[in-house]
Scaffold this motif. Sequence first.
Motif, PDB file in Angstrom:
ATOM      1  N   GLU A 305      -7.424   5.215  14.645  1.00 51.64           N
ATOM      2  CA  GLU A 305      -8.390   4.531  15.503  1.00 51.64           C
ATOM      3  C   GLU A 305      -9.607   5.434  15.713  1.00 51.64           C
ATOM      4  O   GLU A 305      -9.538   6.437  16.428  1.00 51.64           O
ATOM      5  N   LEU A 306     -10.718   5.055  15.059  1.00 55.97           N
ATOM      6  CA  LEU A 306     -11.938   5.854  15.155  1.00 55.97           C
ATOM      7  C   LEU A 306     -12.847   5.284  16.233  1.00 55.97           C
ATOM      8  O   LEU A 306     -13.047   4.067  16.303  1.00 55.97           O
ATOM      9  N   PRO A 307     -13.431   6.128  17.073  1.00 58.33           N
ATOM     10  CA  PRO A 307     -14.386   5.642  18.077  1.00 58.33           C
ATOM     11  C   PRO A 307     -15.604   5.015  17.404  1.00 58.33           C
ATOM     12  O   PRO A 307     -15.888   5.278  16.225  1.00 58.33           O
ATOM     13  N   ASP A 308     -16.325   4.205  18.133  1.00 57.89           N
ATOM     14  CA  ASP A 308     -17.529   3.575  17.602  1.00 57.89           C
ATOM     15  C   ASP A 308     -18.506   4.638  17.105  1.00 57.89           C
ATOM     16  O   ASP A 308     -18.776   5.631  17.789  1.00 57.89           O
ATOM     17  N   GLY A 309     -19.020   4.420  15.911  1.00 60.07           N
ATOM     18  CA  GLY A 309     -20.005   5.338  15.349  1.00 60.07           C
ATOM     19  C   GLY A 309     -19.413   6.487  14.575  1.00 60.07           C
ATOM     20  O   GLY A 309     -20.144   7.265  13.959  1.00 60.07           O
ATOM     21  N   ILE A 310     -18.082   6.626  14.574  1.00 58.68           N
ATOM     22  CA  ILE A 310     -17.421   7.717  13.856  1.00 58.68           C
ATOM     23  C   ILE A 310     -16.844   7.173  12.551  1.00 58.68           C
ATOM     24  O   ILE A 310     -16.227   6.105  12.536  1.00 58.68           O
ATOM     25  N   VAL A 311     -17.043   7.901  11.461  1.00 54.58           N
ATOM     26  CA  VAL A 311     -16.531   7.479  10.156  1.00 54.58           C
ATOM     27  C   VAL A 311     -15.663   8.582   9.568  1.00 54.58           C
ATOM     28  O   VAL A 311     -15.846   9.770   9.860  1.00 54.58           O
TER      29      VAL A 311
END
Length: 421
Positions: A305-311
């Motif tokens: 689960e990646l936070p918004d804006g993280i790739v």
Amino acid sequence: MKKFKWEKLWGDRRFLLLLSLGIAVLLWLYVTMSVMPNTSTTLSGVPVDFDYDSAKYTTLGLDIVNEPSYTVDLSLSGDGSVLGAARASDFVVYPDYSSVKGAGSQTLNLNVKIINPDLENRVTATIERGRRTVDVVFDTILTKTLPVTVETSGLHIAEGYSLNKVSSSPSEITITGPSTEVSQVTAVVAPLSMEGELSESQLVQVPLEMRDANGKTLDLPYTTMEDNIVDVTVSVYKQVELPLVVNFINVPSYFDVNTLQYSLSQETLLVSGPERVVNNLTELSVGSFDLSTFSLEKDYQMNVELPDGIVSNENVSSVTLSFDTTGMSERSFNVSQISVINVPANYQVEVTTKRINNVVLVGPEEDLEQLSAGSIEARINAEDLQVAVGTQTVAVQIQVPSNPRVFAIGTYTVTCNITSR
């Protein structure tokens, strides 16, 4: 009455000047109309009208692609009474399109035509020597829309950072020109080049190039682009390697999760994102594991689960959760101790189920061997109920408060009779 004296009038210089002017005008009219009826003159700078009689080539599906602009000098002769008032707008000079049969460059003769009715049959016009032909390029006009490709080979990214993406505005370009040129264009490229190493996002203007299938830049004289420059956004992210962690749910309050021996197929993950976001991260979650679904002989796929804006820089979207179950086993019990907590003051909850059979517990084998049914409790939390008078089937939580290394798997229910006080 005084007698008019002609001698005095002839001696007046003003009278003599007006008389001379009148005689000169009369003589000029006489000469131009009678003595010199075939007067000639030159009219300079008459523009060539390439649209006149254009139906001869447009009906062939052709158009002029080289946008020529020419002027000529006309030799005029004829009636002197009108010749002096002739203007360029009284004539049309145009190419003779009768020889045009298809695409290509052609040298065409120029024609001149009098379009002022007042000059017809009284004046003749010819093109003076020097420019009696024009070179015109004909072709079929095509329009093609292509996406803008941003070329990033000229970029240098600072260590610890990565190029997230580049985008252009507009994102596509329409080109227009002769078919022989437009057909060569397979890509519209914005070659991006910046000095120094990038450690933050940038917005730059980049000139566009038309290229062929081999990547060669094309210099097409007659093909145009709707925009020659685009705005390119260069998104640069900071890189960081973060540990992956699992969140356990449906865990009994007494149970110590640290007694579980588990591992992930990948313990850390290299990710990137806006620097202000990345700097606030200490770990990454791989989702929630429901302890009630635990099995001794099973591995689990967990989504990162990646936070918004993280790739993810490693193209990893899931990892495998494995448990070391050495020394662990399962054992079934029949549970008779059923309790209710947090009952609202105006209700009464009576459990009508007397025993829950085949409750499966998991834990160290030696702990399960020493465990008795009397140390196991099925607990109902009335706060979780949709309280209403009548009979309901409700879920229970299996508790083993005396042993923090043992937990129940599966789901269990009992029947309750709810009455109001």
